[in-house]
Design an enzyme around this catalytic site. Structure first.
Site, PDB file in Angstrom:
ATOM      1  N   GLY A  15       0.954  -1.370   0.215  1.00  0.00           N
ATOM      2  CA  GLY A  15       0.008  -0.135  -0.161  1.00  0.00           C
ATOM      3  C   GLY A  15       1.100   1.494   0.122  1.00  0.00           C
ATOM      4  CG  HIS A  16       0.358   6.386   1.430  1.00  0.00           C
ATOM      5  ND1 HIS A  16       0.238   6.424  -0.211  1.00  0.00           N
ATOM      6  CD2 HIS A  16       0.454   6.996   2.273  1.00  0.00           C
ATOM      7  CE1 HIS A  16       0.256   7.521   0.276  1.00  0.00           C
ATOM      8  NE2 HIS A  16       0.141   7.973   1.843  1.00  0.00           N
TER       9      HIS A  16
END
Length: 288
Positions: free
Chosen positions: A263-264
């Site tokens: 993810g981020h």
């Protein structure tokens, strides 16, 4: 080499920054994202400090930098980029690479496009310069751009930096969330809980629209100057999804491209793998 910790008054604001490595080696400037700080680079700094000189500042209102009252300071991406560039000038850093993550991307792209001769390379991690990268996450933010008094949009935005929202940013789409230290969001909460900080985060969300206006200018910079660039990107990021990473291929020819199934905050789950790629890239491209 060990990391050292400093503060320096820039344009009247006390700015905290981490520094490591030999100043005679190529410099890499690490620009953090929302809603974190230079803490996100702590492991990468250790991985790279034997071969490079590293500088990682906290923006005003983030991390350990001063938080001026919102009535006395422009919490805008333009102002943040001016603060970072002035810090580099005062530290006599004339040539440097930029690590651009999340908010660090529009801050850094302003610096790079206005000072192309000072840029060695670009490292792009979950940051955007194309509208393709602004998908579902951005819908309430775009509503807020159109109506700053929209309370539903404002409440959604505030939720992103609530304790649960912070944890979500660090753990969403991560293959093994058990490797993500809770210290990350606890440390972020330290500055987010300061008086007025919630309003500062909303101001930055609102001002993000000024970055989108500059996307064509940054794309022209890519086409004209063709900086050596490496993309190291969490492809499953809900905030800046992999399609935004793919968009850089349109204009950057000297591009090395790596997607990771996370993810981020990709450094938290693939830090060693990303660090090895970045080290190899910088050793080849900075020529020292």
């Amino acid at each position: 080499m060990k990391t050292s910790y400093h503060t320096r008054k820039i344009n009247g604001v006390e700015i905290f920054y981490r520094e490591a490595g030999d100043k005679n080696k190529p410099t890499l400037v690490l620009l953090h994202g929302y809603p974190t700080s230079s803490h996100m680079f702590r492991n990468l700094i250790n991985d790279l400090s034997d071969d490079f000189h590293l500088i990682a500042p906290d923006y005003p209102g983030y991390g350990r930098s001063e938080q001026p009252p919102i009535a006395e300071f422009d919490y805008t991406f333009e102002n943040m980029s001016n603060i970072v560039k002035t810090l580099l000038d005062e530290l006599d850093i004339k040539k440097f690479s930029l690590y651009l993550m999340d908010y660090g991307a529009p801050i850094g792209f302003r610096i790079a496009s206005r000072n192309p001769d000072q840029i060695d390379t670009l490292i792009i991690q979950n940051g955007c310069a194309y509208e393709e990268g602004l998908e579902t996450f951005w819908d309430p933010i775009k509503v807020y751009w159109g109506d700053i008094n929209n309370k539903e949009a404002e409440n959604t935005l505030r939720g992103f930096h609530s304790p649960d929202g912070l944890k979500w940013q660090y753990t969403h789409a991560v293959p093994d969330a058990s490797v993500i230290s809770p210290d990350n969001w606890e440390i972020d909460l330290r500055h987010l809980e300061r008086p007025e900080n919630g309003a500062i985060q909303l101001a930055m969300f609102y001002d993000y629209q000024t970055n989108v206006v500059l996307y064509p200018e940054w794309q022209e910079y890519f086409r004209k100057y063709q900086p050596d660039t490496i993309v190291v990107y969490g492809k499953d990021d809900y905030i800046f999804p992999g399609v935004g990473a793919e968009a850089f291929k349109k204009d950057l020819k000297n591009l090395e491209f790596h997607l990771f199934s996370t993810g981020h905050f990709a450094l938290e789950s693939f830090g060693s793998e990303m660090g090895a790629l970045i080290k190899d890239f910088l050793l080849r491209k900075t020529g020292k």
